[in-house]
Scaffold this active site. Sequence first.
Site, PDB file in Angstrom:
ATOM      1  N   GLU A 150      30.548  45.278  33.125  1.00 57.39           N
ATOM      2  CA  GLU A 150      31.055  44.472  34.158  1.00 57.39           C
ATOM      3  C   GLU A 150      30.032  44.390  35.186  1.00 57.39           C
ATOM      4  O   GLU A 150      29.697  43.593  36.020  1.00 57.39           O
ATOM      5  CB  GLU A 150      32.348  44.849  34.696  1.00 57.39           C
ATOM      6  CG  GLU A 150      32.985  44.028  35.603  1.00 57.39           C
ATOM      7  CD  GLU A 150      33.657  42.580  35.297  1.00 57.39           C
ATOM      8  OE1 GLU A 150      34.380  41.976  35.872  1.00 57.39           O
ATOM      9  OE2 GLU A 150      33.141  41.997  34.278  1.00 57.39           O
TER      10      GLU A 150
ATOM     11  N   THR B 118      31.363  32.078  41.997  1.00 59.05           N
ATOM     12  CA  THR B 118      31.762  33.310  42.677  1.00 59.05           C
ATOM     13  C   THR B 118      30.847  33.402  43.894  1.00 59.05           C
ATOM     14  O   THR B 118      31.453  34.205  45.117  1.00 59.05           O
ATOM     15  CB  THR B 118      31.570  34.425  41.832  1.00 59.05           C
ATOM     16  OG1 THR B 118      32.718  34.161  40.725  1.00 59.05           O
ATOM     17  CG2 THR B 118      32.087  35.680  42.534  1.00 59.05           C
TER      18      THR B 118
END
Length: 246
Positions: free
Chosen positions: A60, A114
Site C-alpha cells: 500500500e 487524493t
Amino acid sequence: MKMLSIRSVGLSLSLEKGLPLGSGLGSSAASAAAAAVAVNELFGSPLSKSDLVIAGLESESKVSGYHADNIAPSIMGGFILIRSYDPLELMPLKFPSENNLFFVLVNPEFEAPTKKMRAALPTEITMSHHVWNSSQAGALVASVLQGDLIGFGKALSSDKIVEPRRAPLIPGMDAVKKAAIVAGAFGCTISGAGPTAVAVTDSEEKGRVIGERMVEAFMKEGNLKALTMVKQLDRVGARLVSSVPI
C-alpha cells in the site's frame, strides 16, 4: 513472497475489483489485502493476519502512503485502531455481535484525486479544533465498543478539521449529508478523501431509503449522478471464497 521465504517461484495475479478507483473507499488497500491473502493461501497459509497486514502495508505504501487505516481492517475485519507505527501496534475494537451496523455508500460521478483532497487540508489547526476532534475520536471508539449507533453517528458527523475543507470541493456534499440525516441516518460524512459519502444505519432496508435520498441530493444540489450500495459491517476481513485445484 519474502515473508514466506520463497525465492524461486514467480506469480501472476489477476484482480477483479468491485470498487471504483479514486472513490475514497480504499480500493488500493482492497487490492493489497486480496493479493496478500491469496498468495498466503496458495502456499498453505503460514502467515498470520498480523503478518498479512505488514505485507499489505508495504504494498500500500507504494501507492498511497505508509498508513494502515485501510489495509488493517481489510484483512482483520471490523474496526481497528492504529495505536502506533513504530512499532506497528493494532488494537481491534469489538463491535457488539448482537448489534447491526450498515454503511450506506453513495459514489457520485466525480473525480476527487487524493493528492488534491490532501492539499486542501490545513497546515495548522487551532487548539480548540484539536481538542474537539480528539473528543470526537474518543467518543467514536467508545461508541463502537458499546454498540451505540447514535453516539457513533454523532461523532462521525462532527469533524471540524478535515470535512469542512473537503466538502466544498464535492458538489452537493453538504446537501447530501443533510438528506441522509433527515432520512434517518445516525450520521454521515465523507469516505476517505472522497468523493463517496458514507452514512450509517442499523438495517439494510433503512439504508436503501437513505441511499435514495442521498442520490437525489447529489443530483439536485450537485448536478451529479451517483450510485448507492448498502453494506453490512464485515467482522471477518479478507478470506478465501473459493479455489480451483492445481
